[in-house]
Design a protein around this motif. Sequence first.
Motif, PDB file in Angstrom:
ATOM      1  N   GLN A 182       7.522   1.367  -0.647  1.00  0.00           N
ATOM      2  CA  GLN A 182       6.694   0.616  -1.222  1.00  0.00           C
ATOM      3  C   GLN A 182       5.825   1.194  -2.296  1.00  0.00           C
ATOM      4  N   LEU A 183       5.587   0.698  -3.063  1.00  0.00           N
ATOM      5  CA  LEU A 183       4.777   1.295  -4.489  1.00  0.00           C
ATOM      6  C   LEU A 183       3.520   0.542  -4.474  1.00  0.00           C
ATOM      7  N   TYR A 184       3.159  -0.715  -4.642  1.00  0.00           N
ATOM      8  CA  TYR A 184       2.006  -1.366  -5.075  1.00  0.00           C
ATOM      9  C   TYR A 184       2.333  -2.905  -4.838  1.00  0.00           C
ATOM     10  N   THR A 185       1.232  -3.719  -4.901  1.00  0.00           N
ATOM     11  CA  THR A 185       1.428  -5.079  -5.031  1.00  0.00           C
ATOM     12  C   THR A 185       0.645  -5.607  -5.999  1.00  0.00           C
ATOM     13  N   PHE A 186       1.516  -6.299  -6.876  1.00  0.00           N
ATOM     14  CA  PHE A 186       0.970  -7.105  -8.112  1.00  0.00           C
ATOM     15  C   PHE A 186       0.508  -8.558  -7.890  1.00  0.00           C
ATOM     16  N   GLY A 187      -0.570  -8.963  -8.289  1.00  0.00           N
ATOM     17  CA  GLY A 187      -0.985 -10.353  -8.128  1.00  0.00           C
ATOM     18  C   GLY A 187      -1.770 -10.815  -8.957  1.00  0.00           C
ATOM     19  N   ALA A 188      -1.612 -10.543 -10.416  1.00  0.00           N
ATOM     20  CA  ALA A 188      -2.285 -11.351 -11.264  1.00  0.00           C
ATOM     21  C   ALA A 188      -1.985 -12.652 -11.261  1.00  0.00           C
ATOM     22  N   PRO A 189      -2.854 -13.738 -11.240  1.00  0.00           N
ATOM     23  CA  PRO A 189      -2.595 -14.877 -11.074  1.00  0.00           C
ATOM     24  C   PRO A 189      -1.476 -15.744 -12.119  1.00  0.00           C
ATOM     25  N   ASP A 190      -1.451 -15.004 -13.382  1.00  0.00           N
ATOM     26  CA  ASP A 190      -0.391 -15.594 -14.384  1.00  0.00           C
ATOM     27  C   ASP A 190       0.738 -14.628 -14.490  1.00  0.00           C
TER      28      ASP A 190
ATOM     29  N   ARG B 141       3.400   7.296  -9.610  1.00  0.00           N
ATOM     30  CA  ARG B 141       3.539   7.557  -8.190  1.00  0.00           C
ATOM     31  C   ARG B 141       4.536   8.527  -8.093  1.00  0.00           C
ATOM     32  N   LEU B 142       5.757   8.585  -8.946  1.00  0.00           N
ATOM     33  CA  LEU B 142       6.718   9.692  -8.834  1.00  0.00           C
ATOM     34  C   LEU B 142       6.361  11.063  -9.304  1.00  0.00           C
ATOM     35  N   ARG B 143       5.502  11.134 -10.421  1.00  0.00           N
ATOM     36  CA  ARG B 143       5.243  12.154 -10.939  1.00  0.00           C
ATOM     37  C   ARG B 143       3.985  12.787  -9.951  1.00  0.00           C
ATOM     38  N   GLY B 144       3.240  12.091  -9.225  1.00  0.00           N
ATOM     39  CA  GLY B 144       2.490  12.500  -8.070  1.00  0.00           C
ATOM     40  C   GLY B 144       3.133  12.841  -6.914  1.00  0.00           C
TER      41      GLY B 144
END
Lengths: 233, 233
Positions: free
Chosen positions: A80-88, A145-148
């Motif tokens: 899992q990477l991150y969760t994206f939740g901008a309303p639009d 993330r990959l780079r880190g």
Amino acid sequence: MSFTYKYPRPALAVDCVIFGFDHTQETPELQTLCIERNIAPFKGKWALPGGFVQMDETLDAAAARELKEETGIENVYIEQLYTFGAPDRDPRGRTVSVAYVALVNLEKHHLDAGTDAKSAAWFPINKLPALAFDHKLVVKTAIERLRGKVRYQPVGFELLPDEFTLSELQMLYETILERTFDKRNFRKKIDGYGLLIETGGMRRGKPNRAAKLYRFDSKRYKALEKHGFLFEL
Amino acid sequence: MSFTYKYPRPALAVDCVIFGFDHTQETPELQTLCIERNIAPFKGKWALPGGFVQMDETLDAAAARELKEETGIENVYIEQLYTFGAPDRDPRGRTVSVAYVALVNLEKHHLDAGTDAKSAAWFPINKLPALAFDHKLVVKTAIERLRGKVRYQPVGFELLPDEFTLSELQMLYETILERTFDKRNFRKKIDGYGLLIETGGMRRGKPNRAAKLYRFDSKRYKALEKHGFLFEL
DNA sequence: TCAAAAGTGTTCTTGATACACCCATGC
DNA sequence: GCATGGGTGTATCAAGAACACTTTTGA
């Protein structure tokens, strides 16, 4: 069939950033697999493989399922990477997307393998087409993330064939981290970890000295990891 | 008011792991703020502050809102941690939760400040009570993130008062990383970054030599950060 | 005057960097 | 036989680790 709730809920999706590494080219490249959308919204545009989470599956399972359904890829490293939740972020209505990163061996996953593979294509990460939704941001986040991660965990091996040469490994790190390493120092460091096993095979075919093939000793790594071992490059 | 969808959707929540550091105790401790639930499920049990995401707010905004509503805490460092989606993690029905980590200065956030503060309490992270849902796992994940992050980004300062002594800073790192540092080497390293400014003040009151107070130079850090600077401990 | 934490330098060891030549292979 | 990448060792430099005593303060 339809369902009623007291409060409205966002739709929940998963999207996968799939990284592959092409070491056969003149200048090796990190690539990402995209899918051409054949339905609205963003019909005809490229997007990350993904889809809606079903009610009885974990998020990991949803990501793995979408990965397989849309690209034919399975049994690969995924996190899992991150969760994206901008309303639009989705014009159809509020949609929250849990993004995943998968690392695959390009040789094992040439296209035409997947169900919808005709509409899938690999793109070098710095020559990506315009992407649907906020997928450009998702890819950017995945690259960071990959780079880190690659610097302190041996995930890079997921991107190589089971057997690889030290030069291939070095090219991989140089490509991901966008820097060069001194050949002797790189080998010394890798050697020091004792995590590579000579397979006995040789990579030949080019007009130069044949190169020894190695594989990553994941058993040994797991054992070391438990004792607080740190892989660092 | 009710809403109808063609396909069922998981409910979407946010939960916050709030870390505070108590350096006044005999043995300093990292603590987490929990809320006593006064409704089912898990009524009477301790849980992380959190709640459902509204349709028009970002995930970050939802986390900040719940943090404020349930604990009175606002304007603190907060970042997304991980999204938890096991199908059975909430007995009321499928609920996916986006977890956040907040770092706060304990002195600024004594309890009784929040709306529902009567039911909130700080717990040392290794003396947590039984927690509702999968919140034990969430806290564990948050601790791992904090430990990883603190080593290469100066987030630790968020847990200290604006002015702090070098010993307090060292205790903070020793507590989070569960190891000790040599006092002289620690100070040399911190000094080397040039990120601390003497405020001129002294911490006195104890029957020993007074200690100089410092504050973190976040402007300078931001400037350095842009040029690829790495804070590492 | 005593107990307790603050403050301060040097040596040693280890790991990182820089650097150049011979070797095997396919054409 | 030549062009191409494979393979190897040493010397220097910088950073990390180990280590002990004096100073200031409040009681």
